[in-house]
Enzyme design. Structure first.
Site, PDB file in Angstrom:
ATOM      1  N   SER A 165       0.861  -1.189   0.000  1.00  0.00           N
ATOM      2  CA  SER A 165       0.000   0.000   0.000  1.00  0.00           C
ATOM      3  C   SER A 165       0.894   1.234   0.000  1.00  0.00           C
ATOM      4  O   SER A 165       2.083   1.138   0.370  1.00  0.00           O
ATOM      5  CB  SER A 165      -0.853  -0.006   1.276  1.00  0.00           C
TER       6      SER A 165
ATOM      7  N   TYR B  79      -2.055  -1.403  10.430  1.00  0.00           N
ATOM      8  CA  TYR B  79      -2.016  -1.496   8.965  1.00  0.00           C
ATOM      9  C   TYR B  79      -0.685  -0.982   8.423  1.00  0.00           C
ATOM     10  O   TYR B  79      -0.029  -1.632   7.600  1.00  0.00           O
ATOM     11  CB  TYR B  79      -3.186  -0.682   8.395  1.00  0.00           C
TER      12      TYR B  79
END
Ligand code: NAD
Length: 257
Positions: free
Chosen positions: A139, A152
């Site tokens: 990401s 995350y």
């Protein structure tokens, strides 16, 4: 680019990016294994639809990527794994002092540890086949941070680190390992958030997208799953044979800011 004769396993692929990558790899000729933790008729139907429309062999194998044994048995059940796409992922937003411990553990397990387990079993299969591609869906949050996304961001940074190590350990073989770092992608998960963001800020849905969700994405456009699928196919091509150990951003300029 033809991936005929290659087998791909894509974790977390009954929706969103994983499903888009599975379609792209199947359209390029690869046989695909779809996966998630559920075992519903519609999960298997997705594989049937891909097989019908692309002519590729497609199967759905249920395995929970939060469980090490199931990560490993997914690859064993697949039998062959020339292309491994570690895509399964979840998100939770909370201040670190309030972050639920169980949720932290689940995010680290699904978004990062699962890639360790699948890769460990897939690499011997790739060596046997004499060719392999490992694609970790990280990401923009693997390269940058945002508040309230501690688990995350930690997992995605860790996944990029693991990608580099795997690339070095396979450097003298026809195997590559890379991470893809998407910015905001319009998946069903993200689409569902738009009305809530608009309501929360008292603005229209278009304004919610441009002013809140895409605030860090200079193009002000979502990345699409088709674009990510195209990048995954490129990473499997001969042109990408020397592309290894890197994190490829497809983020509408996010990390250029
Ligand atoms: P999504 O929710 O549509 O897809 C996540 C997939 O993971 C689903 O198929 C889900 O079933 C699966 N999954 C969840 N828990 C699992 C488990 N325990 N075992 C097996 N499968 C499990 O979301 P998405 O947006 O397509 O996200 C896919 C990946 O892309 C994630 O790793 C996410 O972090 C990453 N990503 C998404 C975006 C975005 O904007 N959507 C941006 C950057 C990175």
């Amino acid at each position: 680019m033809s991936l005929e004769g290659k087998s791909a396993v894509i974790t977390g692929s009954n929706s969103g990016i994983g499903l888009g990558v599975a379609w792209a790899l199947a359209r390029a000729g690869a046989d695909v294994v779809l996966n998630s933790f559920t075992d519903r008729v519609e999960d298997h139907a997705l594989a049937e639809q891909i097989a019908k429309e692309t002519g590729a062999k497609a199967r759905y194998i249920q395995a929970d990527m939060s469980r090490p044994g199931e990560c490993r048995s997914l690859i064993e059940q697949a039998g062959a794994c020339d292309v491994l796409v570690n895509n399964a992922g979840i998100q939770h937003v909370a201040a670190i002092e309030e972050f639920p411990v169980e949720t932290w553990d689940s995010i680290i397990a699904i978004n990062m540890n699962s890639a360790f387990h699948t890769t460990a079993v897939a690499i011997p299969l790739m060596r046997e086949a004499g060719w392999g591609r490992i694609i970790n869906i990280a990401s923009a949050h693997g390269l940058t941070a945002s508040p309230y996304k501690s688990a995350y961001v930690t997992a995605k940074h860790g996944l990029i680190g693991m990608t580099k190590v795997v690339a070095l350990e396979t450097a003298r073989e026809p195997i590559t390992a890379n991470a893809i770092c998407p910015g905001y992608v319009l998946t069903p998960l993200v689409e569902a958030q738009i009305p809530d963001v608009a309501k929360e800020h008292g603005i229209s849905e278009d304004e919610a997208v441009a002013q809140v969700m895409l605030v860090r994405q200079p193009t002000k456009e979502f990345v699409t799953v088709e674009q990510l699928g195209g990048l995954a196919v490129f990473l499997c091509s001969d042109a990408a044979a020397q592309l290894t150990g890197t994190a490829v951003s497809m983020d509408g300029g996010w990390t250029a800011l």
